[in-house]
Design a protein around this motif. Structure first.
Motif, PDB file in Angstrom:
ATOM      1  N   GLU A 289      -5.919 -59.024  46.081  1.00  0.00           N
ATOM      2  CA  GLU A 289      -5.981 -59.733  47.359  1.00  0.00           C
ATOM      3  C   GLU A 289      -7.269 -60.518  47.492  1.00  0.00           C
ATOM      4  N   ARG A 339       2.043 -62.234  49.218  1.00  0.00           N
ATOM      5  CA  ARG A 339       0.679 -61.845  49.607  1.00  0.00           C
ATOM      6  C   ARG A 339      -0.100 -63.050  50.130  1.00  0.00           C
ATOM      7  N   SER A 343      -1.043 -64.056  54.065  1.00  0.00           N
ATOM      8  CA  SER A 343      -2.481 -64.141  54.345  1.00  0.00           C
ATOM      9  C   SER A 343      -2.853 -65.483  54.939  1.00  0.00           C
ATOM     10  N   HIS A 350      -2.177 -56.248  54.449  1.00  0.00           N
ATOM     11  CA  HIS A 350      -3.011 -55.794  53.330  1.00  0.00           C
ATOM     12  C   HIS A 350      -2.333 -54.728  52.473  1.00  0.00           C
TER      13      HIS A 350
END
Length: 423
Positions: A289, A339, A343, A350
């Motif tokens: 991430e 992801r 985001s 998360h």
């Protein structure tokens, strides 16, 4: 299903599959996905759906890389592919094929022991996507009556990359959405779409599409936060793993192999306890991430998933302008795709996107206000995009367009991808 001029089908040999985990429930178990994906929540009675775009992660797969040195588990894959060369782009329905060719991976001539391709969709993963397709059918065909009861190829647009797991995942989802009719005397052809990997935007890590991807990742790895995490977490954990296994290992490879093994219902070595695997899982999740969203998610997203977001927005704009186009668009992709996309909009929780996770972009009209809105639904949960909160519970199309404008490249994209803005 056809990509270019190649007809591709898939065969699933189903045995008894236990999709629930028999190992208990360690913290990372959610990564394996669910046997009952939740549907999108209901829209108000005065809402009319105009366009649905679904971005998915593929289903359960084999390890995507080599495992530890004494990894002895034999992967025996029954999910294969049949191919039939097609010399024409015409005809939605053709007579049954007299000959098709089955692709097989040779036994013990692959990265993994057995007859499986690395990163190959498994029978479990195929079933996950088929069930997800059935959920979509129940909601968009039966409840919303947005899609026709019977398959209309013109209603569908199906995209995947060149990975077999995304291709077969898309096929399985469409088979769940529109189950093939048994006993028919003809074969349906459904067009699918792919492209050379150099231009592929379904994965956010494509430096050939935008060189800034490599620059962002390199700078993230020398940032203070990353170096601190590396010193306090990653390196000590790697040392612990190498002591246990007796050979040099890579944290990412151990994580990938352990998760794929666990999710498929196979036992892990006794020294790889749930607690240790969870440590590896948390470390890998954090690093993935961090590197994909450095220095912040909106900045990085412009150079990684901004291209895909532009495609999704352009389809909405077409709908707003009355352009005739498919109404249900499927982008069969990866965990990193979800992801980054989540985001960028500031709605990511998360947690590593599980197998067969899905993100819906739904364009709908409110008959009372005569306005169009966009809603995002992730694994059955309607998301509240922070930049749209001024609209109340719903995100107007105009507000969504303004958000997209800040998350995509506009002018000289080639130059922007070389200079990376102000990084």
């Amino acid at each position: 299903l056809r990509c270019g001029a190649m007809f591709v089908a898939c065969v699933l040999v189903l045995a008894t599959i236990g999709l629930t985990q028999a190992h208990g429930s360690p913290d990372f178990a959610y990564y394996c996905g669910t046997v009952a994906p939740p549907p999108p929540p209901a829209l108000p009675a005065n809402a009319v759906t105009k366009l649905v775009q679904v971005v998915t992660r593929h289903g359960d797969r084999t390890p995507n890389s080599g495992c530890w040195s004494d990894y002895a588990l034999k992967w025996n894959c029954s999910l294969t592919r049949l191919a039939y060369p097609s010399e024409t782009m015409a005809n939605e329905v053709t007579p049954p094929f007299g000959r098709v060719y089955r692709q097989n991976f040779m036994w013990d001539r692959n990265i993994l022991p057995g007859n499986c391709e690395k990163g190959q969709l498994t029978d479990i993963g195929h079933k996950q996507q088929e069930v997800l397709g059935a959920v979509m059918r129940d909601y968009y065909v039966t409840k919303r009556q947005f899609l026709n009861e019977s398959l209309s190829a013109n209603d569908l647009f199906i995209r995947f990359d060149l990975d077999s797991r995304t291709q077969q995942s898309a096929m399985a989802l469409i088979d769940g959405l529109y189950p093939p009719q048994a006993g028919t005397q003809s074969s349906e052809i459904i067009d699918t779409y792919c492209m050379d990997s150099e231009y592929e935007d379904l994965s956010p890590r494509n430096p050939q599409l935008c060189p800034c991807v490599e620059v962002i990742e390199a700078k993230s790895e020398v940032s203070a936060a990353y170096l601190e995490h590396d010193a306090l977490v990653t390196k000590p954990l790697n040392h612990k793993l190498e002591e246990i296994m007796g050979v040099p290992v890579d944290n990412d490879d151990v994580c990938d192999c352990a998760l794929a093994t666990y999710c498929h219902g196979f036992p892990l070595p006794a020294n790889l306890t749930d607690e240790l695997v969870n440590e590896v899982f948390e470390d890998t999740n954090w690093r993935h991430e961090y590197k994909l969203t450095y220095p912040n998610a909106s900045y990085a997203g412009r150079y990684t998933s901004g291209f895909l977001l532009s495609e999704i927005y352009d389809r909405m704009l077409n709908s707003e302008n009355g352009v005739v186009q498919p109404r249900f668009l499927l982008y069969s992709a990866h965990d990193s795709t979800l992801r980054v996309m989540l985001s960028m909009f500031g709605v990511f929780d998360h947690k590593w996107p599980a197998y067969a996770s899905y993100l819906v972009f739904e364009l709908f009209s409110d008959l009372s206000s005569k306005q169009d809105y966009v809603r995002m639904v992730y694994n059955g949960q309607e998301l509240r995009v922070p930049a749209c909160q001024k609209d109340g519970d719903d995100c107007s199309f105009a507000s969504f367009a303004a958000v997209v404008d800040t998350l995509t490249l506009h002018d000289d994209i080639e130059q922007e991808c070389l200079h990376c803005g102000d990084l």
